[in-house]
Design a protein around this motif. Structure first.
Motif, PDB file in Angstrom:
ATOM      1  N   ALA A 136      28.341 -73.000  28.450  1.00  0.00           N
ATOM      2  CA  ALA A 136      29.614 -73.474  29.001  1.00  0.00           C
ATOM      3  C   ALA A 136      30.657 -72.363  29.011  1.00  0.00           C
ATOM      4  O   ALA A 136      31.454 -72.243  29.945  1.00  0.00           O
ATOM      5  N   LEU A 137      30.650 -71.538  27.978  1.00  0.00           N
ATOM      6  CA  LEU A 137      31.639 -70.467  27.865  1.00  0.00           C
ATOM      7  C   LEU A 137      31.383 -69.341  28.860  1.00  0.00           C
ATOM      8  O   LEU A 137      32.298 -68.908  29.579  1.00  0.00           O
ATOM      9  N   VAL A 232      39.137 -73.893  31.406  1.00  0.00           N
ATOM     10  CA  VAL A 232      40.024 -73.970  30.235  1.00  0.00           C
ATOM     11  C   VAL A 232      40.911 -72.748  30.087  1.00  0.00           C
ATOM     12  O   VAL A 232      41.775 -72.718  29.207  1.00  0.00           O
ATOM     13  N   GLY A 233      40.714 -71.732  30.907  1.00  0.00           N
ATOM     14  CA  GLY A 233      41.579 -70.566  30.859  1.00  0.00           C
ATOM     15  C   GLY A 233      41.021 -69.441  30.003  1.00  0.00           C
ATOM     16  O   GLY A 233      39.833 -69.367  29.733  1.00  0.00           O
ATOM     17  N   LEU A 268      38.326 -77.498  23.025  1.00  0.00           N
ATOM     18  CA  LEU A 268      38.450 -78.231  24.285  1.00  0.00           C
ATOM     19  C   LEU A 268      37.212 -78.018  25.148  1.00  0.00           C
ATOM     20  O   LEU A 268      36.679 -78.969  25.736  1.00  0.00           O
ATOM     21  N   LEU A 269      36.745 -76.784  25.214  1.00  0.00           N
ATOM     22  CA  LEU A 269      35.542 -76.502  25.994  1.00  0.00           C
ATOM     23  C   LEU A 269      34.347 -77.263  25.430  1.00  0.00           C
ATOM     24  O   LEU A 269      33.536 -77.809  26.175  1.00  0.00           O
ATOM     25  N   GLY A 270      34.259 -77.337  24.095  1.00  0.00           N
ATOM     26  CA  GLY A 270      33.170 -78.088  23.492  1.00  0.00           C
ATOM     27  C   GLY A 270      33.260 -79.570  23.795  1.00  0.00           C
ATOM     28  O   GLY A 270      32.241 -80.248  23.928  1.00  0.00           O
ATOM     29  N   SER A 276      28.984 -78.949  35.288  1.00  0.00           N
ATOM     30  CA  SER A 276      28.766 -78.224  36.545  1.00  0.00           C
ATOM     31  C   SER A 276      29.930 -77.313  36.875  1.00  0.00           C
ATOM     32  O   SER A 276      30.467 -77.317  37.978  1.00  0.00           O
ATOM     33  N   PHE A 277      30.369 -76.533  35.869  1.00  0.00           N
ATOM     34  CA  PHE A 277      31.468 -75.612  36.097  1.00  0.00           C
ATOM     35  C   PHE A 277      31.100 -74.615  37.188  1.00  0.00           C
ATOM     36  O   PHE A 277      30.033 -74.023  37.162  1.00  0.00           O
TER      37      PHE A 277
END
Length: 286
Positions: A136-137, A232-233, A268-270, A276-277
């Motif tokens: 995800a990161l 998330v920036g 927040l990312l977790g 599907s970013f």
């Protein structure tokens, strides 16, 4: 290639796995023992249809990269992995050269460290595995194959990255990474995959060729990375590299200071996970 024997082994190995042993939720009552075919296909980064054909003895000769992915997903021992490669008519990659075997202990660590991004690399900077938060990161590399799973290849050939860098940080990373790769080449002089990677990088990247010519030798150290995520920036994380004793594997762990804005962004990312970013993926995660 013994299609029927491979099919039998793949089904037997899948049936003996429990969701817990594979780092998956148990979920509802299951009709059959072991993992579902869809679960193994997901863990191995294969299509369900292709895995079905392998398990039915109807597929062509699988490549070494497919076999290695299956071996990791099915938690095969060294002997079982050697048997799988023998059935497919390939040399066993664990018998010599860079050790790319994801041990059960490292796999359990990867499964249980769900609140921090973690990836596992071999000595040639080839991605062995990463957990969902790391995907995800940095972007999900599980669907990539061959050279596109190698972080140095991605960096030196200009594949897009979420890592925010400057000319100075790029220069420092490149010098350290090439020196680390030279150290690996010295330890594994007879590893054909490693020699081929170095030759292709020298041909494809003038910057790599220049650094390689310098002859520096060193181990890659921990550092800090700033990542710009499309949802998330931006966040800056400590990037620590842990070496697995008796192995060529490195565990790369990303963490933030507790209570910091970066820690809150990571949390927040977790929470939102992999939805599907869009966007590019990492090239130099370590």
């Amino acid at each position: 290639m013994s299609h029927h024997e491979m099919a039998r082994c793949l089904r037997a190995w899948r049936d003996r796995l429990t969701p817990a042993s594979a780092g998956l939720p148990s979920g509802a009552l299951r009709r059959a023992p072991g993992l579902r075919r869809e679960e193994v296909a997901h863990l191995a980064g294969l299509s369900v249809d292709y895995l079905a054909r392998l398990e039915q003895g109807r597929a062509g000769n699988p490549s070494p990269s497919v076999l290695e992915s299956l071996g990791r997903a099915l938690r095969l021992s060294d002997d079982e992995n050697a048997h799988l490669f023998q059935l497919a008519g390939h040399a066993n990659p664990r018998s010599a050269g860079v050790n790319r075997h994801l041990t059960p202990g490292v796999q359990r660590m990867l499964d249980r460290l769900g609140d921090v991004p973690v990836m596992v690399l071999d000595a040639a900077w080839q991605l062995v595995a990463l957990n969902p938060l790391c995907a995800a990161l940095l972007g999900d590399l599980n669907g990539e194959s061959g050279r596109r799973r190698n972080l140095l290849w991605r960096h030196f050939t200009g594949v897009a990255s979420r890592v925010v860098s400057t000319p100075e940080t790029d220069a420092a990373f490149e010098a350290a990474a090439v020196a680390d790769l030279r150290a690996a080449a010295g330890r594994h002089r007879h590893d054909r995959n490693l020699r081929a990677l170095i030759a292709e990088l020298r041909q494809s990247s003038p910057r790599f060729a220049e650094l390689w010519q310098r002859g520096a030798v060193a181990r890659h150290a921990s550092t800090r990375k700033t990542i710009r995520h499309p949802q998330v920036g931006q966040l800056t994380l400590d990037c620590d590299v842990l070496t697995v004793e008796g192995s060529d594997l490195r565990i790369v762990v990303y963490t933030a200071d507790p209570g910091s804005p970066d820690a809150r962004t990571l949390a927040l990312l977790g929470a939102i996970g992999m939805h599907s970013f869009p966007g590019d993926v990492v090239t130099s995660g370590a």
